[in-house]
Design a protein around this motif. Structure first.
Motif, PDB file in Angstrom:
ATOM      1  N   GLN A 132      10.046  -7.533  -4.771  1.00  0.00           N
ATOM      2  CA  GLN A 132       9.125  -8.371  -5.449  1.00  0.00           C
ATOM      3  C   GLN A 132       8.422  -7.600  -5.836  1.00  0.00           C
ATOM      4  N   GLY A 133       7.308  -7.857  -7.088  1.00  0.00           N
ATOM      5  CA  GLY A 133       6.568  -7.526  -7.490  1.00  0.00           C
ATOM      6  C   GLY A 133       6.518  -7.734  -8.988  1.00  0.00           C
ATOM      7  N   TYR A 134       5.087  -7.333  -9.955  1.00  0.00           N
ATOM      8  CA  TYR A 134       5.273  -7.695 -11.276  1.00  0.00           C
ATOM      9  C   TYR A 134       5.852  -6.532 -12.242  1.00  0.00           C
ATOM     10  N   ALA A 180      12.578   3.638  -8.660  1.00  0.00           N
ATOM     11  CA  ALA A 180      13.826   4.243  -8.173  1.00  0.00           C
ATOM     12  C   ALA A 180      13.021   4.938  -7.169  1.00  0.00           C
ATOM     13  N   PHE A 181      11.852   5.418  -6.684  1.00  0.00           N
ATOM     14  CA  PHE A 181      12.062   6.432  -5.153  1.00  0.00           C
ATOM     15  C   PHE A 181      12.633   4.617  -4.124  1.00  0.00           C
ATOM     16  N   GLU A 229       0.907  -0.735  -0.197  1.00  0.00           N
ATOM     17  CA  GLU A 229      -0.021  -0.382   0.545  1.00  0.00           C
ATOM     18  C   GLU A 229       0.975   1.707  -0.533  1.00  0.00           C
ATOM     19  N   PHE A 230       2.254   1.398   0.516  1.00  0.00           N
ATOM     20  CA  PHE A 230       3.142   2.514   1.119  1.00  0.00           C
ATOM     21  C   PHE A 230       4.230   2.192  -0.820  1.00  0.00           C
ATOM     22  N   VAL A 231       4.596   1.346  -1.257  1.00  0.00           N
ATOM     23  CA  VAL A 231       4.812   0.744  -2.540  1.00  0.00           C
ATOM     24  C   VAL A 231       4.164   1.638  -3.710  1.00  0.00           C
ATOM     25  N   HIS A 232       3.029   1.023  -3.566  1.00  0.00           N
ATOM     26  CA  HIS A 232       1.407   2.171  -4.294  1.00  0.00           C
ATOM     27  C   HIS A 232       1.496   3.215  -4.564  1.00  0.00           C
ATOM     28  N   VAL A 278      12.744  -5.062   2.752  1.00  0.00           N
ATOM     29  CA  VAL A 278      12.497  -6.073   0.666  1.00  0.00           C
ATOM     30  C   VAL A 278      11.054  -5.170   0.540  1.00  0.00           C
ATOM     31  N   ALA A 279      10.600  -4.187  -0.909  1.00  0.00           N
ATOM     32  CA  ALA A 279       9.881  -3.808  -0.733  1.00  0.00           C
ATOM     33  C   ALA A 279       8.284  -4.532  -1.959  1.00  0.00           C
ATOM     34  N   GLU A 280       7.278  -4.803  -1.188  1.00  0.00           N
ATOM     35  CA  GLU A 280       6.201  -5.713  -2.085  1.00  0.00           C
ATOM     36  C   GLU A 280       5.714  -4.622  -3.285  1.00  0.00           C
ATOM     37  N   GLY A 281       5.121  -5.363  -3.664  1.00  0.00           N
ATOM     38  CA  GLY A 281       3.983  -4.581  -4.912  1.00  0.00           C
ATOM     39  C   GLY A 281       5.063  -3.497  -5.805  1.00  0.00           C
ATOM     40  N   VAL A 282       6.010  -3.816  -6.084  1.00  0.00           N
ATOM     41  CA  VAL A 282       5.944  -2.578  -7.071  1.00  0.00           C
ATOM     42  C   VAL A 282       6.112  -3.333  -8.573  1.00  0.00           C
TER      43      VAL A 282
END
Length: 616
Positions: free
Chosen positions: A590-592, A579-580, A538-541, A568-572
């Motif tokens: 990890q993400g699409y 870049a951020f 949710e934060f990554v989005h 580890v950031a999810e949902g990238v």
């Protein structure tokens, strides 16, 4: 209740009769028995005295056969002077004519006398009649009557009063019991709030008033999120304490205790009468959820508890109270499905969706038995090297009719039915075996991340089960990463810490998942043996569009790096997000953007391509 009290009164009457009869028998029977025995003894005494007197006069007859009467009279006159029990003596001749009679001139109640012959050989000279004084027997009998009457009164009073006290106490207990039963018929024994019966009566009254006034009414169905987990972790006593405090907060928020009640478990129903617009019900629901924000202090420990709510409106969402409650429950189900800590209005499609979810839940056991589940794997990529350093195991349901079902649809049902434990164990075993197979095939070793549900984490045999799986599959423990959510870490600090330490001592990696969605304090992370922190998607989005999410993400990464945690950031999903995250110092993603979750054979091809690319 009237029948029970009537029965006790009948019992009192019977006891009174028994007491009176007992007192009468004691007062009469014993004195009469004494009197009869005394009179019988007086009769025997009279016989003995008459024989004695006759024998003495016989001596006079023998001495003076012609003149025996004069000494006999003298003897009889002197006899009363030293014999106290003789009332009178009568001397008769052979023809039964009275010669003399000596008496005390004292009236007596009963004439008890015995006759003896005065004989000399075969000749009968006369008769002696001796009467015994019976007054003493009657006087004593009267005294005994008075004594035993008093005794009978005491005994009868005891026989009546003591059972009477028991009966009165029984009546009081019956009355208290019926009052308690009547109370429990309409009020919840734990919280003191109205129960389902009273609530439905109140709702019926409210709908009738609304129908007359032409306004609307709302029904809010509210229950606590993760309450079963709290009960299992802290115990049912602490769970009951929490429910009491929650009830108090809800009453303070609503202000009218008769319009809020507990249906059972952690379910509460709130009635909002006479509203002009559904927004008024929304405002109340929002206030109820905000009332849960402040932590609850239970057994010296702060608990952060959220709630979800469903709203139905009368008359648009139901013309009868059963339909209104059912539809509010359906809306609650949707609110929980959308992430909890929310409220949702009822819509017509919800009952169909709820029915589908129930059908899905009923199919879970069959699916587990028929091996309809599959494990997909999503790579974790190191931002420094660009290498795949890990895989996260994600379960999918290959439904024979509905096709591939994502976990968001069936995991909640699996948790509610308890099937999450055997399903999670199967996922764990499958993922560990697959990782070992990749290593044996010569691919670069990566860790396998497996999510632990709260139910799994709280299993007392968790460590033993994990050891057994690792031994069975042959996977070294350092290549297994267990991920628990922030909400699980916040449950019971002592128990969570013990479990985490036991897992850490096995050599497995530990990660806190979906960080930032709960109420955990970053400072508490230093106390837990986590090696990895995963930022919630949710934060990554919103990194590129919401400065606040960017600031929170930067702060989380900064603190985590200070604590030497891998981030580890999810949902990238975009280059901009990547870049951020690079700029903020994130370690892995990890993400699409890199790869969707893939079946095992597709992951194998991906590993092969990455390995060939690195070798070139």
């Amino acid at each position: 209740m009237d029948a029970a009290i009537g029965l006790s009164r009948h019992f009192k009457t019977r006891m009174l009769g028994l007491a009176l009869l007992t007192g009468f028998l004691i007062a009469i029977t014993l004195p009469v028995t004494y009197l009869v025995l005394s009179l019988y003894n007086d009769r025997e005494a009279s016989f003995a005295r008459s024989q004695q007197v006759a024998w003495k006069i016989h001596e006079f007859v023998k001495a003076e056969p012609e003149n025996w009467q004069n000494p006999a009279r003298q003897y009889l006159s002197s006899l009363l002077d030293y014999t106290q029990d003789i009332a009178y003596i009568e001397l008769l001749d052979g023809n039964r004519n009275q010669i003399d009679k000596v008496t005390e001139n004292t009236p007596y109640f009963v004439d008890i006398r015995q006759e003896a012959q005065i004989r000399n050989g075969t000749t009968v000279y006369g008769y002696v009649l001796v009467g015994i004084d019976t007054n003493a027997a009657f006087y004593n009998a009267v005294l005994l009557l008075l004594f035993f009457a008093a005794l009978g009164f005491v005994v009868g009073n005891i026989l009546y009063r003591y059972p009477l006290k028991i009966v009165l106490r029984g009546e009081e207990q019956i009355s208290v019991a019926f009052k308690q039963l009547n109370y429990l018929s309409y009020f919840d024994n734990l919280t003191g709030l109205p129960n389902r019966n009273l609530l439905l009566d109140q709702l019926t009254r409210v709908t009738e008033e609304v129908e007359t006034s032409g306004s609307m009414a709302a029904v809010i169905f509210l229950d606590l999120d993760r309450f079963k987990l709290i009960n299992d972790t802290l115990g049912h006593n602490e769970g009951d304490v929490l429910l009491k405090v929650v009830a108090q907060r809800l009453v303070r928020c609503i202000g009218e205790p008769n319009l809020i009640g507990r249906l059972g478990g952690d379910e509460f129903l709130i009635i909002i009468p006479n509203i002009g617009h559904p927004d008024e019900a929304a405002a109340v629901a929002n206030a109820l959820l905000e009332a849960m924000i402040e932590p609850f202090l239970i057994d010296g420990q702060e608990l952060y508890v959220t709630a979800s709510a469903g709203i139905s409106i009368y008359p648009s969402d139901g013309q009868d109270i059963q339909t209104l409650v059912k539809n509010a429950d359906a809306a609650l189900y949707r609110a929980k499905e959308q992430g909890k800590n929310k409220f949702q209005f009822y819509t017509g499609l919800m009952n169909t969706e709820v029915a589908e979810q129930l059908s899905l839940a009923n199919s879970l056991r069959r699916a587990l038995k028929n091996e309809e589940f599959a494990v997909y794997y999503q790579p974790v990529v190191d931002l420094g090297s660009g290498l795949i350093t890990g895989m996260e195991a994600l379960v999918r349901w290959q439904h024979p009719e509905q096709g591939l079902i994502l976990p968001g649809r069936f995991i909640p049902a699996a948790e509610e039915t308890g099937l999450i434990v055997p399903l999670g164990e199967w996922v764990m075993r499958t993922a560990c075996a697959q990782n070992k197979a990749w290593q044996d095939a010569g691919y670069d070793a990566v860790y396998m991340a497996v999510n632990l549900s709260s139910c799994q984490f709280l299993q007392r045999n968790l460590v033993y089960s994990l050891k057994e799986i690792l031994q069975e599959t042959g996977l070294p423990p350092e290549y297994l990463q267990l991920e628990i959510t922030e909400s699980v870490a916040d449950l019971n600090e002592g128990r969570v810490m013990n479990s985490l330490k036991a897992l850490d001592s096995m050599g497995v990696r530990l990660a806190i998942d979906d960080f930032g969605t709960g109420y955990s304090s970053l400072s508490r992370l230093k106390d837990y043996p986590f090696s990895t922190l995963k930022i919630d998607k949710e934060f990554v989005h919103n990194l590129a569009i919401d400065p606040r999410d960017l600031a929170i993400t930067e702060y989380i990464i900064k603190i985590a790096r200070t604590l030497k945690l891998t981030v580890v950031a999810e949902g990238v999903e975009s280059e901009e997000q990547l870049a951020f995250l690079r700029e903020c110092g994130c370690d892995a993603i990890q993400g699409y953007l890199f790869s969707r979750p893939l079946p095992a054979d597709a992951v194998q091809e991906l590993l092969l391509r990455r390995q060939e690319a690195v070798s070139q």
